[in-house]
Design a protein around this motif. Sequence first.
Motif, PDB file in Angstrom:
ATOM      1  N   VAL A  46       0.810  -1.259  -0.101  1.00 57.69           N
ATOM      2  CA  VAL A  46       0.181   0.034   0.059  1.00 57.69           C
ATOM      3  C   VAL A  46       0.926   1.274  -0.057  1.00 57.69           C
ATOM      4  N   GLN A  47       0.182   2.408  -0.516  1.00 56.90           N
ATOM      5  CA  GLN A  47       1.065   3.629  -0.565  1.00 56.90           C
ATOM      6  C   GLN A  47       1.746   3.888   0.824  1.00 56.90           C
ATOM      7  N   GLY A  48       3.054   4.217   0.823  1.00 63.39           N
ATOM      8  CA  GLY A  48       3.862   4.919   1.982  1.00 63.39           C
ATOM      9  C   GLY A  48       4.515   3.706   2.690  1.00 63.39           C
ATOM     10  N   MET A  49       4.147   2.475   2.334  1.00 57.79           N
ATOM     11  CA  MET A  49       4.888   1.379   3.180  1.00 57.79           C
ATOM     12  C   MET A  49       6.191   1.183   2.972  1.00 57.79           C
ATOM     13  N   LYS A  50       6.741   0.815   4.208  1.00 59.14           N
ATOM     14  CA  LYS A  50       8.301   0.628   4.304  1.00 59.14           C
ATOM     15  C   LYS A  50       8.794  -0.676   3.832  1.00 59.14           C
ATOM     16  N   LEU A  51       9.608  -0.699   2.939  1.00 57.31           N
ATOM     17  CA  LEU A  51       9.820  -2.027   2.524  1.00 57.31           C
ATOM     18  C   LEU A  51      11.561  -2.294   2.439  1.00 57.31           C
ATOM     19  N   TYR A  52      11.833  -3.314   2.743  1.00 50.75           N
ATOM     20  CA  TYR A  52      13.389  -3.717   2.554  1.00 50.75           C
ATOM     21  C   TYR A  52      13.466  -4.428   1.364  1.00 50.75           C
ATOM     22  N   ILE A  53      14.399  -3.742   0.312  1.00 50.54           N
ATOM     23  CA  ILE A  53      14.472  -4.370  -0.950  1.00 50.54           C
ATOM     24  C   ILE A  53      15.954  -4.702  -1.188  1.00 50.54           C
ATOM     25  N   PRO A  54      16.002  -5.801  -1.998  1.00 49.18           N
ATOM     26  CA  PRO A  54      17.748  -6.127  -2.168  1.00 49.18           C
ATOM     27  C   PRO A  54      18.273  -5.061  -3.106  1.00 49.18           C
ATOM     28  N   SER A  55      19.609  -4.989  -2.976  1.00 50.75           N
ATOM     29  CA  SER A  55      20.561  -4.352  -3.680  1.00 50.75           C
ATOM     30  C   SER A  55      20.688  -4.924  -5.122  1.00 50.75           C
ATOM     31  N   SER A  56      21.297  -4.373  -6.071  1.00 45.81           N
ATOM     32  CA  SER A  56      21.351  -4.929  -7.429  1.00 45.81           C
ATOM     33  C   SER A  56      22.034  -6.218  -7.372  1.00 45.81           C
ATOM     34  N   ARG A  57      23.047  -6.358  -6.420  1.00 47.55           N
ATOM     35  CA  ARG A  57      23.893  -7.517  -6.542  1.00 47.55           C
ATOM     36  C   ARG A  57      23.007  -8.781  -5.883  1.00 47.55           C
ATOM     37  N   GLU A  58      22.200  -8.366  -4.950  1.00 46.50           N
ATOM     38  CA  GLU A  58      21.034  -9.246  -4.349  1.00 46.50           C
ATOM     39  C   GLU A  58      20.546  -9.628  -5.083  1.00 46.50           C
ATOM     40  N   THR A  59      19.795  -8.676  -6.004  1.00 47.24           N
ATOM     41  CA  THR A  59      18.627  -9.140  -6.755  1.00 47.24           C
ATOM     42  C   THR A  59      19.209 -10.044  -7.851  1.00 47.24           C
ATOM     43  N   ARG A  60      20.456  -9.870  -8.374  1.00 46.57           N
ATOM     44  CA  ARG A  60      20.738 -10.905  -9.170  1.00 46.57           C
ATOM     45  C   ARG A  60      20.944 -12.386  -8.560  1.00 46.57           C
ATOM     46  N   ASP A  61      21.236 -12.327  -7.348  1.00 43.65           N
ATOM     47  CA  ASP A  61      21.504 -13.827  -6.855  1.00 43.65           C
ATOM     48  C   ASP A  61      20.149 -14.393  -6.556  1.00 43.65           C
ATOM     49  N   ILE A  62      18.952 -13.337  -6.292  1.00 46.25           N
ATOM     50  CA  ILE A  62      17.782 -13.852  -5.937  1.00 46.25           C
ATOM     51  C   ILE A  62      17.272 -14.264  -7.561  1.00 46.25           C
ATOM     52  N   ASN A  63      17.419 -13.741  -8.397  1.00 49.08           N
ATOM     53  CA  ASN A  63      16.811 -14.144  -9.595  1.00 49.08           C
ATOM     54  C   ASN A  63      17.605 -15.343 -10.161  1.00 49.08           C
ATOM     55  N   ARG A  64      18.643 -15.659  -9.842  1.00 49.08           N
ATOM     56  CA  ARG A  64      19.418 -16.952 -10.194  1.00 49.08           C
ATOM     57  C   ARG A  64      18.735 -18.061  -9.376  1.00 49.08           C
ATOM     58  N   LYS A  65      18.218 -17.886  -8.122  1.00 49.46           N
ATOM     59  CA  LYS A  65      17.551 -18.939  -7.208  1.00 49.46           C
ATOM     60  C   LYS A  65      16.311 -18.994  -7.993  1.00 49.46           C
ATOM     61  N   ILE A  66      15.439 -17.811  -8.398  1.00 53.54           N
ATOM     62  CA  ILE A  66      14.223 -17.926  -8.954  1.00 53.54           C
ATOM     63  C   ILE A  66      14.164 -18.979 -10.209  1.00 53.54           C
ATOM     64  N   ARG A  67      15.312 -18.828 -10.983  1.00 55.60           N
ATOM     65  CA  ARG A  67      15.572 -19.672 -12.303  1.00 55.60           C
ATOM     66  C   ARG A  67      15.675 -21.147 -11.913  1.00 55.60           C
ATOM     67  N   GLU A  68      16.675 -21.210 -11.002  1.00 59.27           N
ATOM     68  CA  GLU A  68      17.045 -22.655 -10.432  1.00 59.27           C
ATOM     69  C   GLU A  68      15.736 -23.342 -10.043  1.00 59.27           C
ATOM     70  N   GLU A  69      14.768 -22.560  -9.150  1.00 58.69           N
ATOM     71  CA  GLU A  69      13.694 -23.185  -8.871  1.00 58.69           C
ATOM     72  C   GLU A  69      12.336 -23.189  -9.705  1.00 58.69           C
ATOM     73  N   ASN A  70      12.769 -22.686 -10.916  1.00 53.87           N
ATOM     74  CA  ASN A  70      11.723 -22.686 -11.962  1.00 53.87           C
ATOM     75  C   ASN A  70      10.537 -21.807 -11.716  1.00 53.87           C
TER      76      ASN A  70
END
Length: 358
Positions: A46-70
């Motif tokens: 929702v609007q104004g919500m505080k989120l913890y989001i990954p850095s660019s390097r962490e995003t690449r690592d998460i995407n790698r995991k996402i693809r490995e898990e199909n």
Amino acid sequence: MIIYYTKSGQSLADLCNEIQLENPEYLKDYHNQNCPLSEHFDGDIVQGMKLYIPSSRETRDINRKIREENKSFYDFPTTGRFPFDFKLWEGTYQVTQTTYSDDTIIAKYENKVKLDLEGIKNGYYHFLFSVFDFRKNEDTSDTKVGTLAKMCIEVIYPIRYSIDPEGKLIDIVLTKKTEDIVSELNSIKNFFPDQYSSDYIEKMKVIIENREILSQKFRNTLFSFFMFGTFYRTQLGNWTSSDVYYDFCPWIFDAQPIQFEFQNILFPKDIVDDERVKIRQKGSSFDSRNLEGLYFTDSKFDDKTDMGKEPIDCEHFAEYFFNRENLLLYKIEAEFQYFGYENVQREDFLLERITDNY
């Protein structure tokens, strides 16, 4: 890790697209694993919500995991370009074009198109192209003019289309001898002895006897644009959008094709095991000619043309749907809008594969 505050109207999927993460659930999991227990959430943002989001390097690592898990919501081509197998274009298609003035339907045209794969020679696909079952406003035309046009066009088919391995339309030629087609056209005069019919048939003969005119007539159709356009040869960038590219599209009947500035956008899957690939093509006019200029048969696009002549103001949207397993094209939905002085002219185009082999 980055602290981020959500914007108005923003969804979790929107934010994933912004940071280039391939599955929203993994962003939610990342936040819940890194935030205080009181800030856990299960649902959308929702609007104004505080989120913890990954850095660019962490995003690449998460995407790698996402693809490995199909679990990716995207199937990105390895080279940035989808490996379309154009021999799969063989089949029968239903084509519908609807013309509007503002929101009022002016006319609806329908026909079927058949592509038969004749063979592959010298690396080119050779298709036999034919059109049939013409209808206007859902009725088969039984007027004299409609019958004359139908008889003349059926004499020409099939026509041979030559396509290169990347889907580019290389050549369009007759499969019948020119003299045989001319002879059949002359015989039609026996059914329509009036001067109008005779003039119409003579114009058809001019097209048949001039290979260049014939090729341009069939190239400058919406079917040719949507089946064999630059769209298929355009690479995606490092995420879901392609670079800007340019192509000519013949939206206005009997006028020269309009040059557009295009960009393709790959859509995410609706669900992880979605069987369809959907790509949107957005275009805005990049043509310096006005509407009147487009009707001159010898007019050419020229970026030095006097811009004071109010160049045509129009836009193009199309969505292409493919089978995810083999990238077989099965539907295209497109819309063209021209913003005139008094009203908005609109043209809708729908192509649907009706051959049951996908």
